[in-house]
Motif scaffolding. Structure first.
Motif, PDB file in Angstrom:
ATOM      1  N   ALA A  51     -47.576  62.734 -40.644  1.00 22.87           N
ATOM      2  CA  ALA A  51     -46.873  61.641 -39.970  1.00 22.87           C
ATOM      3  C   ALA A  51     -45.478  62.030 -39.484  1.00 22.87           C
ATOM      4  CB  ALA A  51     -46.777  60.432 -40.905  1.00 22.87           C
ATOM      5  N   TYR A  52     -45.113  63.299 -39.597  1.00 25.69           N
ATOM      6  CA  TYR A  52     -43.805  63.740 -39.144  1.00 25.69           C
ATOM      7  C   TYR A  52     -43.842  65.261 -39.022  1.00 25.69           C
ATOM      8  CZ  TYR A  52     -42.996  65.091 -44.023  1.00 25.69           C
ATOM      9  OH  TYR A  52     -43.103  65.674 -45.259  1.00 25.69           O
ATOM     10  N   TRP A  53     -42.696  65.871 -38.688  1.00 23.57           N
ATOM     11  CA  TRP A  53     -42.606  67.323 -38.627  1.00 23.57           C
ATOM     12  C   TRP A  53     -41.254  67.756 -39.169  1.00 23.57           C
ATOM     13  CZ3 TRP A  53     -39.054  69.379 -34.907  1.00 23.57           C
ATOM     14  CH2 TRP A  53     -38.569  68.443 -33.973  1.00 23.57           C
ATOM     15  N   THR A  54     -41.151  69.018 -39.517  1.00 27.60           N
ATOM     16  CA  THR A  54     -39.894  69.514 -40.065  1.00 27.60           C
ATOM     17  C   THR A  54     -39.390  70.685 -39.239  1.00 27.60           C
ATOM     18  OG1 THR A  54     -40.959  71.071 -41.603  1.00 27.60           O
ATOM     19  CG2 THR A  54     -40.560  68.820 -42.400  1.00 27.60           C
ATOM     20  N   LEU A  55     -38.074  70.893 -39.310  1.00 29.65           N
ATOM     21  CA  LEU A  55     -37.429  71.986 -38.592  1.00 29.65           C
ATOM     22  C   LEU A  55     -36.655  72.843 -39.583  1.00 29.65           C
ATOM     23  CD1 LEU A  55     -36.541  73.353 -35.903  1.00 29.65           C
ATOM     24  CD2 LEU A  55     -34.619  71.745 -35.856  1.00 29.65           C
ATOM     25  N   THR A  56     -36.902  74.143 -39.543  1.00 32.54           N
ATOM     26  CA  THR A  56     -36.147  75.105 -40.340  1.00 32.54           C
ATOM     27  C   THR A  56     -35.258  75.910 -39.412  1.00 32.54           C
ATOM     28  OG1 THR A  56     -37.838  75.285 -42.064  1.00 32.54           O
ATOM     29  CG2 THR A  56     -36.302  77.124 -41.848  1.00 32.54           C
ATOM     30  N   ALA A  66     -36.067  70.484 -42.632  1.00 35.48           N
ATOM     31  CA  ALA A  66     -35.409  69.205 -42.363  1.00 35.48           C
ATOM     32  C   ALA A  66     -36.417  68.249 -41.733  1.00 35.48           C
ATOM     33  CB  ALA A  66     -34.222  69.408 -41.424  1.00 35.48           C
ATOM     34  N   PRO A  67     -36.711  67.087 -42.349  1.00 34.03           N
ATOM     35  CA  PRO A  67     -37.716  66.171 -41.785  1.00 34.03           C
ATOM     36  C   PRO A  67     -37.196  65.470 -40.541  1.00 34.03           C
ATOM     37  CG  PRO A  67     -36.709  65.208 -43.737  1.00 34.03           C
ATOM     38  CD  PRO A  67     -36.153  66.599 -43.619  1.00 34.03           C
ATOM     39  N   ILE A  68     -38.022  65.419 -39.500  1.00 31.41           N
ATOM     40  CA  ILE A  68     -37.643  64.791 -38.226  1.00 31.41           C
ATOM     41  C   ILE A  68     -38.509  63.551 -38.028  1.00 31.41           C
ATOM     42  CG2 ILE A  68     -37.336  65.131 -35.761  1.00 31.41           C
ATOM     43  CD1 ILE A  68     -35.648  67.015 -37.538  1.00 31.41           C
ATOM     44  N   PRO A  69     -37.908  62.361 -37.931  1.00 29.88           N
ATOM     45  CA  PRO A  69     -38.693  61.130 -37.854  1.00 29.88           C
ATOM     46  C   PRO A  69     -39.071  60.688 -36.449  1.00 29.88           C
ATOM     47  CG  PRO A  69     -36.391  60.575 -38.098  1.00 29.88           C
ATOM     48  CD  PRO A  69     -36.474  62.080 -38.089  1.00 29.88           C
ATOM     49  N   PHE A  70     -38.589  61.385 -35.404  1.00 30.22           N
ATOM     50  CA  PHE A  70     -38.802  60.915 -34.040  1.00 30.22           C
ATOM     51  C   PHE A  70     -40.230  61.186 -33.577  1.00 30.22           C
ATOM     52  CE2 PHE A  70     -34.175  62.418 -33.536  1.00 30.22           C
ATOM     53  CZ  PHE A  70     -33.695  61.241 -34.097  1.00 30.22           C
ATOM     54  N   GLU A  71     -40.826  60.215 -32.886  1.00 34.95           N
ATOM     55  CA  GLU A  71     -42.133  60.447 -32.259  1.00 34.95           C
ATOM     56  C   GLU A  71     -41.997  61.439 -31.102  1.00 34.95           C
ATOM     57  OE1 GLU A  71     -44.738  57.082 -31.452  1.00 34.95           O
ATOM     58  OE2 GLU A  71     -43.389  55.831 -32.635  1.00 34.95           O
ATOM     59  N   PHE A  72     -40.868  61.374 -30.389  1.00 30.45           N
ATOM     60  CA  PHE A  72     -40.590  62.282 -29.286  1.00 30.45           C
ATOM     61  C   PHE A  72     -39.226  62.894 -29.554  1.00 30.45           C
ATOM     62  CE2 PHE A  72     -39.369  62.384 -24.495  1.00 30.45           C
ATOM     63  CZ  PHE A  72     -39.455  63.771 -24.503  1.00 30.45           C
ATOM     64  N   ALA A  78     -31.157  55.498 -28.493  1.00 31.21           N
ATOM     65  CA  ALA A  78     -29.827  55.135 -28.017  1.00 31.21           C
ATOM     66  C   ALA A  78     -28.833  56.224 -28.370  1.00 31.21           C
ATOM     67  CB  ALA A  78     -29.404  53.814 -28.648  1.00 31.21           C
ATOM     68  N   GLY A  79     -29.212  57.467 -28.108  1.00 28.01           N
ATOM     69  CA  GLY A  79     -28.336  58.582 -28.421  1.00 28.01           C
ATOM     70  C   GLY A  79     -28.517  59.117 -29.826  1.00 28.01           C
ATOM     71  N   GLU A  80     -29.561  58.654 -30.539  1.00 25.47           N
ATOM     72  CA  GLU A  80     -29.779  59.158 -31.891  1.00 25.47           C
ATOM     73  C   GLU A  80     -30.066  60.655 -31.865  1.00 25.47           C
ATOM     74  OE1 GLU A  80     -31.729  54.998 -31.882  1.00 25.47           O
ATOM     75  OE2 GLU A  80     -31.718  56.743 -30.579  1.00 25.47           O
ATOM     76  N   HIS A  81     -29.546  61.336 -32.851  1.00 26.38           N
ATOM     77  CA  HIS A  81     -29.823  62.762 -32.973  1.00 26.38           C
ATOM     78  C   HIS A  81     -29.660  63.177 -34.424  1.00 26.38           C
ATOM     79  CE1 HIS A  81     -25.417  62.696 -32.551  1.00 26.38           C
ATOM     80  NE2 HIS A  81     -25.431  63.808 -33.293  1.00 26.38           N
ATOM     81  N   ILE A  82     -30.253  64.304 -34.762  1.00 26.81           N
ATOM     82  CA  ILE A  82     -30.161  64.864 -36.105  1.00 26.81           C
ATOM     83  C   ILE A  82     -29.614  66.285 -35.983  1.00 26.81           C
ATOM     84  CG2 ILE A  82     -31.489  65.647 -38.119  1.00 26.81           C
ATOM     85  CD1 ILE A  82     -33.453  63.379 -37.543  1.00 26.81           C
ATOM     86  N   LYS A  83     -28.612  66.591 -36.793  1.00 26.17           N
ATOM     87  CA  LYS A  83     -28.064  67.951 -36.818  1.00 26.17           C
ATOM     88  C   LYS A  83     -28.710  68.721 -37.969  1.00 26.17           C
ATOM     89  CE  LYS A  83     -23.663  66.901 -37.022  1.00 26.17           C
ATOM     90  NZ  LYS A  83     -22.188  67.111 -36.986  1.00 26.17           N
ATOM     91  N   VAL A  84     -29.197  69.915 -37.664  1.00 26.58           N
ATOM     92  CA  VAL A  84     -29.812  70.777 -38.666  1.00 26.58           C
ATOM     93  C   VAL A  84     -28.923  72.008 -38.800  1.00 26.58           C
ATOM     94  CG1 VAL A  84     -31.902  72.016 -39.356  1.00 26.58           C
ATOM     95  CG2 VAL A  84     -32.091  69.897 -38.029  1.00 26.58           C
TER      96      VAL A  84
END
Length: 260
Positions: free
Chosen positions: A83-88, A117-123, A104-110
């Motif tokens: 149901a999600y993906w991760t980034l190393t 790092a779990p990424i919750p975005f569908e896109f 609305a400009g959401e982002h995740i810094k890894v």
């Protein structure tokens, strides 16, 4: 700019995939814009991992090649889950960013060296700094799963909480809010907000009597209704749009109200 190994899709039909990695041919990177080139998608089933970098290597045969001297040989891994993906991030010094282009400009810094790092975005859009440029590629995940419908109350033994930010979509103040949010819903999360004159022109078909004072009254009313802290005129509008988009108070389907 991007190449995937020739056998990247060899096993895509043997098991259900949960993540699709989409290379992009846009160069240089421009936030929120650009068109994808016709390039092979890379499909990952749950548990599969994809290495990416200038000369990617990993546990699997597949890899996404990012042809830029500023990218490490193996810059990181993407791992698919149900149901999600991760980034190393395998870089010792560079922070990677995953944007939500539909948000609305959401982002995740890894950060450098961060694992899984779990990424919750569908896109999601993975953005890597490379010299004086930004290199990016897209990742499509499975649709999110939800518990029942909107009225689902599994495990709740008490009366539901009062609704947060109650807005009446049939009122004219909501038209003003929707018109303020429209550029960032349709274009890019950093699009410029419309001016009062542009709002009036946009709302004239649905609200013939709209005026400058009516628009400003609606903005002031919304700021009070949503309990915004005091802000300057321009800051108040920015705060309204930021709050509305972060909490889905206005969504793209609401924009039909602007076209009677």
């Amino acid at each position: 700019m991007y190449n995937s190994n020739s056998n990247s899709n060899s096993n895509s039909n043997s098991s259900a995939h949960s993540v699709i990695v989409v290379p992009r041919h846009r160069h240089p990177y421009v936030p929120g814009g650009g068109r994808r080139g016709a390039v092979a998608q890379i499909r990952l089933a749950p548990g599969e991992r994809l290495a990416f970098g200038r000369v990617p290597t990993g546990d699997h045969e597949r890899g996404l090649t990012l042809r830029h001297e500023g990218i490490q040989h193996t810059a990181g891994w993407i791992t698919a889950h149900r149901a999600y993906w991760t980034l190393t991030n395998l870089s010792p010094c560079q922070t990677y960013v995953v944007e939500n282009p539909e948000g609305a400009g959401e982002h995740i810094k890894v950060g450098p060296g961060r694992r899984e790092a779990p990424i919750p975005f569908e896109f999601g859009r993975v953005v890597l700094p490379a010299g004086q440029e930004l290199i990016d590629f897209d990742v499509w995940a499975t649709c999110h799963e939800y518990l029942g419908g909107r009225g689902h109350r599994e495990g709740q033994d008490h009366a539901p909480a009062l609704p947060a930010f109650p807005l009446d979509r049939s009122r004219r103040y909501f038209l003003v809010l929707a018109s303020l949010c429209e550029p960032r819903l349709r274009e890019a999360p950093f699009a410029r907000l419309p001016s009062t004159r542009q709002i009036i022109e946009r709302l004239r078909p649905a609200w013939p009597a709209v005026s400058k004072s009516a628009v400003q009254w609606s903005v002031d009313y919304l700021a009070e209704k949503l309990a915004l802290t005091p802000a300057r005129h321009s800051g108040k509008r920015e705060s309204l749009v930021s709050l509305a988009l972060r909490f889905d108070l206005v969504q793209e389907e609401d924009l039909v109200l602007l076209n009677p």
